[in-house]
Design an enzyme around this catalytic site. Structure first.
Site, PDB file in Angstrom:
ATOM      1  CE  LYS A 166     -46.757 -18.302 -17.661  1.00  0.00           C
ATOM      2  NZ  LYS A 166     -46.510 -19.648 -18.170  1.00  0.00           N
ATOM      3  CG  HIS A 179     -44.071 -14.910 -26.163  1.00  0.00           C
ATOM      4  ND1 HIS A 179     -43.958 -16.002 -26.991  1.00  0.00           N
ATOM      5  CD2 HIS A 179     -44.323 -15.396 -24.920  1.00  0.00           C
ATOM      6  CE1 HIS A 179     -44.130 -17.098 -26.270  1.00  0.00           C
ATOM      7  NE2 HIS A 179     -44.362 -16.765 -25.017  1.00  0.00           N
ATOM      8  CG  HIS A 219     -48.809 -16.426 -26.981  1.00  0.00           C
ATOM      9  ND1 HIS A 219     -48.009 -15.577 -26.246  1.00  0.00           N
ATOM     10  CD2 HIS A 219     -49.048 -17.498 -26.204  1.00  0.00           C
ATOM     11  CE1 HIS A 219     -47.804 -16.110 -25.056  1.00  0.00           C
ATOM     12  NE2 HIS A 219     -48.410 -17.278 -25.002  1.00  0.00           N
TER      13      HIS A 219
END
Length: 575
Positions: free
Chosen positions: A134, A137, A140
């Site tokens: 993933k 972004h 995080h």
RNA sequence: GCGCCCGUAGCUCAGAGGAUAGAGCACUGGCCUCCGGAGCCAGGUGCACAGGUUCGAUUCCUGUCGGGCGCACCA
């Protein structure tokens, strides 16, 4: 390292108060904690409110304050106390304050505020922990920078920190990804698109799964194959992981964040059976609806799921295994888990399971939660592909910084490096400047604002201080005998008072696992200093005054750099 | 339904059982022959609501309202 004793006026005032017979009704610690900073400087620097005593002595607090004012012995550190209503107000002798604080900073320099409280004991900090396959972004960002800052703070206090990136490299999402890859992907496309392609597949899976629930079945099956060591499944998993790690590394490099361990969820696979059998041996496991659980009803929590009905593991299973492993391996005095607040229940549940297993160190497991990042009113969602990539944010911030440098300081050396430090600093500071529990709404405009209470403001203040010191080739060790008496300007005294508070702020930030206390403090310090900078020329003719002011500038510069360092932000000397 | 978190200035946020609740952004007006103007100075409005505890509550407790999240095989 020897433990440094910092000037502590609360101690001094407490000592003084303890000489009074009336104060015997309160114990020392109580007195210490009652002391507060007055709301207005005009009142004094430290206050003792007499209400508590009033209750015990059944006496008017005004009278108590008045009597204390008359009977307290003198102290070289304090002016004569003044009773103002029900408060007894103390004022620091400015000369003593300036001398002590500035000498301490001249002596300790980049260790100002450090302590040896931890005595080398280990603290495990679990942070960042992005999910493989993933994108990394802005959601995080919090875990990554809060964890990193706590790491530095506890290190500074003498603990030995172990930073663990508990990568989300296991779980059903890999089944989903493999399913999607098999159906709609190709080796060439993944090699070309990397995480973007993996994300496309992931999003596609969720779109399709809404129409066709059998896809979920298929995904579960693929994950099961991974867990059972199926060659093909495992190879794909490894490949996806490598692609992700390379991409994550670029972000960590920009942030200059490193980990002591990258042991993700998959690391604990072979330890799971032992956990299950230990739980079984301790009679904690029950079968329920085909799954194995630990019942937590008497603790008013839903059950903690250990194994699914198909026998595969869950989040909690791996967290328990990881905690046992970490206790064995690092013998920590604390283990911090820096994750979103949405996971609070999960942590409460499995912390309880550890306790029920009979481990007294369950109390040392600490969840450090933080709020959500929204996107202009909408939730971030990997599944819907609605995200702001952290790398993109950082690069944009760096670009913007470079433009500002080209405009304001075009001859600066190492522009790219400075632009990176300032751009990244702006983003990191933004994430660390508010109380971590609050939800935040991401906005490009705000993230790229470098005015006011921002990282660049602190860095700019630091760079200006450096600039003055550079002009005279200031060396701290040559100015230990400066004359603090001449620092009489209000602005200078305010700076000194603020500098004095720094060690206390670090302690508070550690106690509350709250880096924003340091961020707020640094803003305050920079504001005080900028007033001083504006009001008081430093490079004056009069040598005694110049030297004392230079020491003050050096102290601020040093404290800003130390504080920024604790936040994981660079302090360039020029920008 | 049960549980957790959050409601402070137009916006973003500090503060926290006590003495007149503070910053930044935005807006307006000042300040560079002077150590770096990414700066400094000046200008307005506010503790969601209702009870309770207390000498004193914006802060603690209860309830209401509003927002967010969690609660069995995702992490």
């Amino acid at each position: 390292m020897r433990n440094i004793q910092y000037l502590d006026y609360r101690e001094i005032v407490t000592d003084l108060l303890c000489t009074q017979p009336d104060l015997n009704k309160l114990d020392r610690e109580e007195i210490y904690n009652l002391l507060e900073y007055p709301p207005d400087q005009k009142l004094g620097d430290l206050a003792f409110p007499c209400f508590k005593l009033s209750k015990i002595l059944r006496k008017d607090p005004h009278v108590i304050a008045q009597e204390l004012q008359e009977s307290l012995p003198a102290s070289p550190y304090l002016e004569a106390p003044v009773a103002t209503g029900p408060y007894l107000n103390f004022r620091f002798v400015p000369e003593q304050l300036g001398k002590k604080v500035l000498q301490t900073i001249l002596g300790t320099r980049e260790r100002y505020g450090a302590r040896s409280l931890g005595q080398g004991q280990n603290i495990v900090i679990d942070f960042s922990a992005p999910n493989i396959a993933k994108p990394f972004h802005v959601g995080h960002l919090s875990s990554t920078v809060i964890g990193n800052s706590l790491y530095k703070i506890f290190n500074f206090l003498g603990y030995n920190c172990v930073g663990i990136n508990h990568l989300g490299d296991w779980g059903t999402q890999f089944g989903k990804l493999i399913t999607a890859y098999k159906k709609w992907g190709s080796q060439a496309a993944v090699e070309k698109g990397l995480i973007k392609e993996l994300m496309r597949l992931y999003v596609k899976f969720h779109e399709e799964a809404e129409k066709d629930p059998t896809l979920d079945e298929e995904a579960r099956e693929w994950f099961n194959r991974i867990e059972n060591g199926d060659q093909e499944a495992l190879a794909l998993w490894k490949w996806f992981k490598e692609i992700s790690l390379e991409e994550f590394q670029r972000v960590y490099d920009l942030l200059e964040i490193t980990f002591d361990s990258m042991a993700g969820e998959s690391f604990y696979n072979d330890q799971l059976p032992a956990v299950v059998s230990e739980l079984k041996d301790k009679n904690l496991l029950e079968e329920s609806e085909g799954a194995l659980i630990v019942d937590l009803e008497q603790f008013e929590m839903p059950p903690c799921l250990i194994l699914k009905k198909d026998g595969s593991s869950l989040y909690a299973t791996r967290d328990i295994a990881a905690a046992l492993y970490r206790k064995r391996t690092y013998d920590f005095v604390k283990a911090l888990y820096v994750t979103g607040i949405a996971q609070s229940l999960h942590f409460r549940q499995w912390f309880k399971v550890i306790e029920l297993m009979g481990y007294d160190w369950a109390k040392d497991l600490i969840h450090v939660p933080f709020g959500w990042v929204n996107l202009a009113g909408e939730k971030l969602s990997t599944r819907k592909g609605k995200v702001v990539l952290l790398e993109e944010l950082l690069q944009t911030a760096i670009q913007k910084t470079l433009e500002i440098i080209n405009e304001k300081n075009p001859n600066l050396e190492h522009k790219e490096e400075v632009a990176r430090e300032v751009g990244v600093g702006a983003v990191v500071f933004g994430a660390l400047s508010v109380n971590r529990i609050k939800d935040v709404t991401f906005s490009w405009e705000e993230a790229l604002n470098f005015d006011g209470e921002t990282g660049p403001y602190l860095q700019y203040t630091h760079a200006r201080a450096c600039s003055i010191l550079r002009k005279v080739g200031f060396k701290p060790e040559e100015h230990l005998e400066f004359e603090p008496k001449v620092l009489t300007d209000k602005a200078a005294l305010n700076v000194i008072k603020t500098l004095y508070l720094f060690p206390e702020k670090i302690m508070a930030a550690a106690a509350e696992y709250e880096p924003s206390l340091i961020s707020r403090y640094l803003i305050d310090l920079a504001q005080q200093f900028n007033r001083f900078y504006h009001d008081c020329p430093v490079l004056v003719e009069e040598q005694t005054l110049q030297e004392a002011r230079l020491v003050l500038v050096y102290a601020v510069k040093t404290t800003l750099a130390v504080g920024l360092g604790l936040l994981g932000i660079k302090a360039p000397e020029r920008m």
